[in-house]
Design a protein around this motif. Structure first.
Motif, PDB file in Angstrom:
ATOM      1  N   GLN A 135       0.977  -1.175   0.121  1.00 54.81           N
ATOM      2  CA  GLN A 135      -0.174  -0.057  -0.070  1.00 54.81           C
ATOM      3  C   GLN A 135       0.715   1.192  -0.012  1.00 54.81           C
ATOM      4  N   LEU A 136       0.356   2.383  -0.605  1.00 58.06           N
ATOM      5  CA  LEU A 136       1.057   3.468  -0.874  1.00 58.06           C
ATOM      6  C   LEU A 136       0.505   4.505  -0.020  1.00 58.06           C
ATOM      7  N   VAL A 137       1.383   5.177   0.914  1.00 55.75           N
ATOM      8  CA  VAL A 137       0.862   6.130   1.907  1.00 55.75           C
ATOM      9  C   VAL A 137       1.398   7.309   1.246  1.00 55.75           C
ATOM     10  N   VAL A 138       0.678   8.610   1.033  1.00 51.08           N
ATOM     11  CA  VAL A 138       1.263   9.769   0.445  1.00 51.08           C
ATOM     12  C   VAL A 138       1.408  10.869   1.751  1.00 51.08           C
ATOM     13  N   GLN A 139       2.402  11.425   1.794  1.00 46.70           N
ATOM     14  CA  GLN A 139       2.534  12.169   2.855  1.00 46.70           C
ATOM     15  C   GLN A 139       3.473  13.405   2.520  1.00 46.70           C
ATOM     16  N   ARG A 140       3.140  14.638   3.261  1.00 45.00           N
ATOM     17  CA  ARG A 140       4.055  15.611   3.527  1.00 45.00           C
ATOM     18  C   ARG A 140       5.197  15.521   4.239  1.00 45.00           C
ATOM     19  N   VAL A 141       6.409  15.731   3.368  1.00 48.85           N
ATOM     20  CA  VAL A 141       7.714  15.823   4.162  1.00 48.85           C
ATOM     21  C   VAL A 141       8.355  16.983   4.263  1.00 48.85           C
ATOM     22  N   GLU A 142       9.281  17.316   5.396  1.00 48.42           N
ATOM     23  CA  GLU A 142       9.864  18.270   5.242  1.00 48.42           C
ATOM     24  C   GLU A 142      11.323  18.106   4.971  1.00 48.42           C
ATOM     25  N   HIS A 143      11.722  19.406   4.533  1.00 48.72           N
ATOM     26  CA  HIS A 143      13.368  19.295   3.743  1.00 48.72           C
ATOM     27  C   HIS A 143      13.884  20.002   4.740  1.00 48.72           C
TER      28      HIS A 143
END
Ligand SMILES: O=c1ccn([C@H]2C[C@H](O)[C@@H](COP(=O)(O)OP(=O)(O)OP(=O)(O)O)O2)c(=O)[nH]1
Length: 204
Positions: free
Chosen positions: A125-133
């Motif tokens: 399953q694919l979980v889309v998330q916001r990520v910090e750089h």
């Protein structure tokens, strides 16, 4: 609504992810339930995994995530609990700039049973998330914290009658033996090798 319908705008509050099917006859990614965190990924080909074997399996999907997002390939709990099939690299990280086919690195951890997964089977399953750089800023000392350098079981292991919160009597940090070169207090901040390993340039 089809996950790949280009004419339907994303509802407010939902991130739009462009999907290209490298294999148009395959489904996905599809959220099985409206509130699911992960969208199912299917196998693009049959795969047979003997005990302990692994394989890189295509999903027939390529995506374009907006900058500031990543997608994570997670195992499915049913496959894991029933058959011992999980991911070698869980969770796999799909970078925003990746345009290739999403692949799943499956492993059969069962000691005796062989499993055959068929094309179209839901394998991950694919979980889309916001990520910090992050901006990695090198310092000589890190700020104090309640946990400090304690880790790797320092809070008492897994038993319900754990010794969580009980200070060690030997003057140590309670974490027991050093675990690998990166586990020491100085690693990462002070050691030159740690800096190099972390990709931090001098003066950065
Ligand atoms: O389970 C996974 C993990 C990764 N990828 C794809 C998307 C990701 O953007 C790319 C690179 O993944 P990663 O950065 O984990 O691989 P690497 O071993 O560091 O290789 P690279 O040098 O290509 O970054 O491979 C997958 O399709 N499935």
């Amino acid at each position: 609504m089809s996950a790949t319908d280009p004419t339907t705008p994303a509802p407010p509050g939902r991130v739009e992810v462009l999907v290209r099917r490298t294999d148009p006859r395959l489904a996905g990614p599809v959220y099985a339930q409206p509130s699911d965190a992960g969208a199912d990924l299917v196998a693009a080909s049959d795969v047979t995994l003997g005990p302990g074997e692994r394989a890189v399996v295509g999903t027939g999907l390529a995506i374009a995530l907006p900058e500031g997002y990543a997608a994570f390939v997670h195992p499915r709990s049913g496959l894991a609990a029933r058959y011992g099939v999980t991911l070698v690299n869980a969770p796999g990280t799909v970078d925003a700039g990746y345009r290739g086919e999403i692949k799943v690195v499956l492993i059969n951890t069962d000691r005796s049973e062989t499993i055959t997964l068929r094309r179209g089977d839901r394998i991950a399953q694919l979980v889309v998330q916001r990520v910090e750089h992050a901006v990695f800023r090198e310092v000589a000392e890190l700020p104090d914290s309640v946990r400090g350098v304690g880790g790797f079981g320092s809070t008492g292991g897994f038993g319900s009658g754990s010794t969580a919160g009980v200070a060690p009597t030997d003057g140590s940090d309670g974490s027991g033996a050093e675990v690998g070169a990166g586990a020491g207090a100085g690693a990462g901040a002070a050691g030159a090798t740690g800096r190099e390993a972390a990709g931090v340039r001098p003066g950065a």
